[in-house]
Write a protein that holds these residues in place. Sequence first.
Motif, PDB file in Angstrom:
ATOM      1  N   GLU A  87       5.618 -20.553   2.665  1.00  0.00           N
ATOM      2  CA  GLU A  87       7.066 -20.694   2.916  1.00  0.00           C
ATOM      3  C   GLU A  87       7.841 -19.702   2.054  1.00  0.00           C
ATOM      4  O   GLU A  87       7.342 -19.243   1.027  1.00  0.00           O
ATOM      5  CB  GLU A  87       7.520 -22.103   2.511  1.00  0.00           C
ATOM      6  CG  GLU A  87       6.952 -23.186   3.382  1.00  0.00           C
ATOM      7  CD  GLU A  87       7.148 -24.560   2.754  1.00  0.00           C
ATOM      8  OE1 GLU A  87       7.854 -24.683   1.725  1.00  0.00           O
ATOM      9  OE2 GLU A  87       6.570 -25.513   3.311  1.00  0.00           O
ATOM     10  N   ARG A 144      14.456 -10.684   2.704  1.00  0.00           N
ATOM     11  CA  ARG A 144      13.635 -11.361   3.710  1.00  0.00           C
ATOM     12  C   ARG A 144      14.461 -12.317   4.559  1.00  0.00           C
ATOM     13  O   ARG A 144      13.922 -12.958   5.466  1.00  0.00           O
ATOM     14  CB  ARG A 144      12.591 -12.188   2.975  1.00  0.00           C
ATOM     15  CG  ARG A 144      11.169 -11.734   3.188  1.00  0.00           C
ATOM     16  CD  ARG A 144      10.324 -12.622   2.325  1.00  0.00           C
ATOM     17  NE  ARG A 144       8.955 -12.589   2.645  1.00  0.00           N
ATOM     18  CZ  ARG A 144       8.063 -11.867   1.974  1.00  0.00           C
ATOM     19  NH1 ARG A 144       8.433 -11.074   1.012  1.00  0.00           N
ATOM     20  NH2 ARG A 144       6.804 -11.955   2.294  1.00  0.00           N
ATOM     21  N   THR A 160       0.845  -1.203   0.000  1.00  0.00           N
ATOM     22  CA  THR A 160       0.000   0.000   0.000  1.00  0.00           C
ATOM     23  C   THR A 160       0.876   1.248   0.000  1.00  0.00           C
ATOM     24  O   THR A 160       0.684   2.171  -0.788  1.00  0.00           O
ATOM     25  CB  THR A 160      -0.897   0.003   1.262  1.00  0.00           C
ATOM     26  OG1 THR A 160      -1.679  -1.185   1.251  1.00  0.00           O
ATOM     27  CG2 THR A 160      -1.780   1.227   1.332  1.00  0.00           C
TER      28      THR A 160
HETATM   29  P1  AP5 Z   1      -0.682  -4.560   2.016  1.00  0.00           P
HETATM   30  O1  AP5 Z   1      -0.176  -3.218   1.701  1.00  0.00           O
HETATM   31  O2  AP5 Z   1      -1.167  -5.419   0.886  1.00  0.00           O
HETATM   32  O3  AP5 Z   1       0.351  -5.350   2.950  1.00  0.00           O
HETATM   33  P2  AP5 Z   1       1.813  -5.937   2.619  1.00  0.00           P
HETATM   34  O4  AP5 Z   1       2.697  -5.572   3.761  1.00  0.00           O
HETATM   35  O5  AP5 Z   1       2.238  -5.534   1.250  1.00  0.00           O
HETATM   36  O6  AP5 Z   1       1.450  -7.474   2.738  1.00  0.00           O
HETATM   37  P3  AP5 Z   1       1.820  -8.742   1.820  1.00  0.00           P
HETATM   38  O7  AP5 Z   1       0.894  -9.848   2.263  1.00  0.00           O
HETATM   39  O8  AP5 Z   1       1.820  -8.395   0.370  1.00  0.00           O
HETATM   40  O9  AP5 Z   1       3.208  -9.055   2.300  1.00  0.00           O
HETATM   41  P4  AP5 Z   1       3.915 -10.368   2.209  1.00  0.00           P
HETATM   42  O10 AP5 Z   1       5.239  -9.900   2.640  1.00  0.00           O
HETATM   43  O11 AP5 Z   1       3.399 -11.522   2.951  1.00  0.00           O
HETATM   44  O12 AP5 Z   1       3.660 -10.854   0.700  1.00  0.00           O
HETATM   45  P5  AP5 Z   1       4.589 -10.892  -0.587  1.00  0.00           P
HETATM   46  O13 AP5 Z   1       3.758 -10.654  -1.748  1.00  0.00           O
HETATM   47  O14 AP5 Z   1       5.809 -10.075  -0.364  1.00  0.00           O
HETATM   48  O15 AP5 Z   1      -1.884  -4.384   3.087  1.00  0.00           O
HETATM   49  C1  AP5 Z   1      -2.617  -5.491   3.572  1.00  0.00           C
HETATM   50  C2  AP5 Z   1      -4.101  -5.106   3.703  1.00  0.00           C
HETATM   51  O16 AP5 Z   1      -4.245  -4.118   4.717  1.00  0.00           O
HETATM   52  C3  AP5 Z   1      -4.714  -4.504   2.416  1.00  0.00           C
HETATM   53  O17 AP5 Z   1      -6.031  -4.950   2.313  1.00  0.00           O
HETATM   54  C4  AP5 Z   1      -4.659  -2.986   2.682  1.00  0.00           C
HETATM   55  O18 AP5 Z   1      -5.706  -2.328   2.002  1.00  0.00           O
HETATM   56  C5  AP5 Z   1      -4.810  -2.914   4.198  1.00  0.00           C
HETATM   57  N1  AP5 Z   1      -4.041  -1.821   4.805  1.00  0.00           N
HETATM   58  C6  AP5 Z   1      -2.810  -1.372   4.450  1.00  0.00           C
HETATM   59  N2  AP5 Z   1      -2.411  -0.378   5.250  1.00  0.00           N
HETATM   60  C7  AP5 Z   1      -3.415  -0.199   6.169  1.00  0.00           C
HETATM   61  C8  AP5 Z   1      -3.584   0.683   7.281  1.00  0.00           C
HETATM   62  N3  AP5 Z   1      -2.632   1.570   7.633  1.00  0.00           N
HETATM   63  N4  AP5 Z   1      -4.727   0.573   8.000  1.00  0.00           N
HETATM   64  C9  AP5 Z   1      -5.683  -0.328   7.664  1.00  0.00           C
HETATM   65  N5  AP5 Z   1      -5.580  -1.185   6.610  1.00  0.00           N
HETATM   66  C10 AP5 Z   1      -4.456  -1.122   5.880  1.00  0.00           C
HETATM   67  O19 AP5 Z   1       5.083 -12.424  -0.551  1.00  0.00           O
HETATM   68  C11 AP5 Z   1       4.212 -13.502  -0.862  1.00  0.00           C
HETATM   69  C12 AP5 Z   1       5.005 -14.808  -0.897  1.00  0.00           C
HETATM   70  O20 AP5 Z   1       6.002 -14.750  -1.944  1.00  0.00           O
HETATM   71  C13 AP5 Z   1       5.805 -15.128   0.396  1.00  0.00           C
HETATM   72  O21 AP5 Z   1       5.020 -15.797   1.347  1.00  0.00           O
HETATM   73  C14 AP5 Z   1       6.931 -16.014  -0.179  1.00  0.00           C
HETATM   74  O22 AP5 Z   1       6.464 -17.334  -0.425  1.00  0.00           O
HETATM   75  C15 AP5 Z   1       7.240 -15.363  -1.525  1.00  0.00           C
HETATM   76  N6  AP5 Z   1       8.293 -14.322  -1.457  1.00  0.00           N
HETATM   77  C16 AP5 Z   1       8.151 -12.992  -1.761  1.00  0.00           C
HETATM   78  N7  AP5 Z   1       9.316 -12.336  -1.578  1.00  0.00           N
HETATM   79  C17 AP5 Z   1      10.205 -13.245  -1.124  1.00  0.00           C
HETATM   80  C18 AP5 Z   1      11.579 -13.170  -0.723  1.00  0.00           C
HETATM   81  N8  AP5 Z   1      12.257 -12.004  -0.737  1.00  0.00           N
HETATM   82  N9  AP5 Z   1      12.189 -14.310  -0.318  1.00  0.00           N
HETATM   83  C19 AP5 Z   1      11.539 -15.488  -0.301  1.00  0.00           C
HETATM   84  N10 AP5 Z   1      10.233 -15.635  -0.652  1.00  0.00           N
HETATM   85  C20 AP5 Z   1       9.576 -14.519  -1.075  1.00  0.00           C
END
Ligand code: AP5
Length: 217
Positions: A58, A89, A16
């Motif tokens: 994972e 990460r 976000t």
């Molecule tokens: P949002 O902004 O979508 O949150 P986010 O921190 O971006 O959450 P993610 O779930 O995308 O993070 P993640 O780290 O698990 O996933 P990623 O895609 O990196 O906000 C969440 C919600 O809250 C939304 O609905 C928003 O509207 C709301 N919101 C936001 N701010 C708010 C506020 N202030 N108040 C109220 N509501 C609010 O990773 C996914 C998968 O990919 C991992 O599990 C892993 O398998 C893999 N992966 C990705 N990167 C790596 C890496 N570097 N190494 C290894 N595996 C990786």
Amino acid sequence: MTNLILLGPPGAGKGTQAKRLEQRYRIVQLSTGDMLRAHVRDGSEIGKQAKAMMDRGELVHDNVIVAMISDRIEQPDVERGFILDGFPRTVPQAQALDGLLKWKRRELDRVVLLTVKDDELVERISGRYSCANCGASYHDANMKPKVPGVCDFCGAKDFRRRADDNAETVRERLKNYYGQTAPLLPYYREKGILREIDGMADADTVTAQIIKVIDGK
Ligand code: AP5
């Protein structure tokens, strides 16, 4: 030039905030989660390998992630600066990033940690959906588009939900965050570039706090 890492548990608001900062500073969001999901949709070899791990919550192997980032960081649109979202990460990923930036003679300006309580993270993730075109995040209850059914950022009308946004996978993602990603906090604290922000505040307040951190660097 601004080079930034947004750090924090799943659902903390990294995506976000990255979208808002992209617009304000005209720098690019580099989200490893979005890159992996694009690979899964394209059915690439990386996507095939990553899908099962992502569905289980994972982490994908460091070598796959580092190769992906090192290709992306070479692209011309990254010249003005970047917001890393979801990378690094693990400590080996952070060390690999240090090497890449040194080689490219660039420096990290700030690492911004968004802190949010676990119960709130689960609630945010269960209600999340995003724009199918630009990836902007929304929430069923607390962050709806200004015009119902239309993305605030790009005007698209298609939205999607992520396969890994369910209570069971979120617990696994949180476990991995505390086990493997939290050790990055002392890593960046020692470098003197870590700043902590209360991610429980509303999204506009969080954006204002991050801007203060960037502009006051
Ligand atoms: P949002 O902004 O979508 O949150 P986010 O921190 O971006 O959450 P993610 O779930 O995308 O993070 P993640 O780290 O698990 O996933 P990623 O895609 O990196 O906000 C969440 C919600 O809250 C939304 O609905 C928003 O509207 C709301 N919101 C936001 N701010 C708010 C506020 N202030 N108040 C109220 N509501 C609010 O990773 C996914 C998968 O990919 C991992 O599990 C892993 O398998 C893999 N992966 C990705 N990167 C790596 C890496 N570097 N190494 C290894 N595996 C990786």
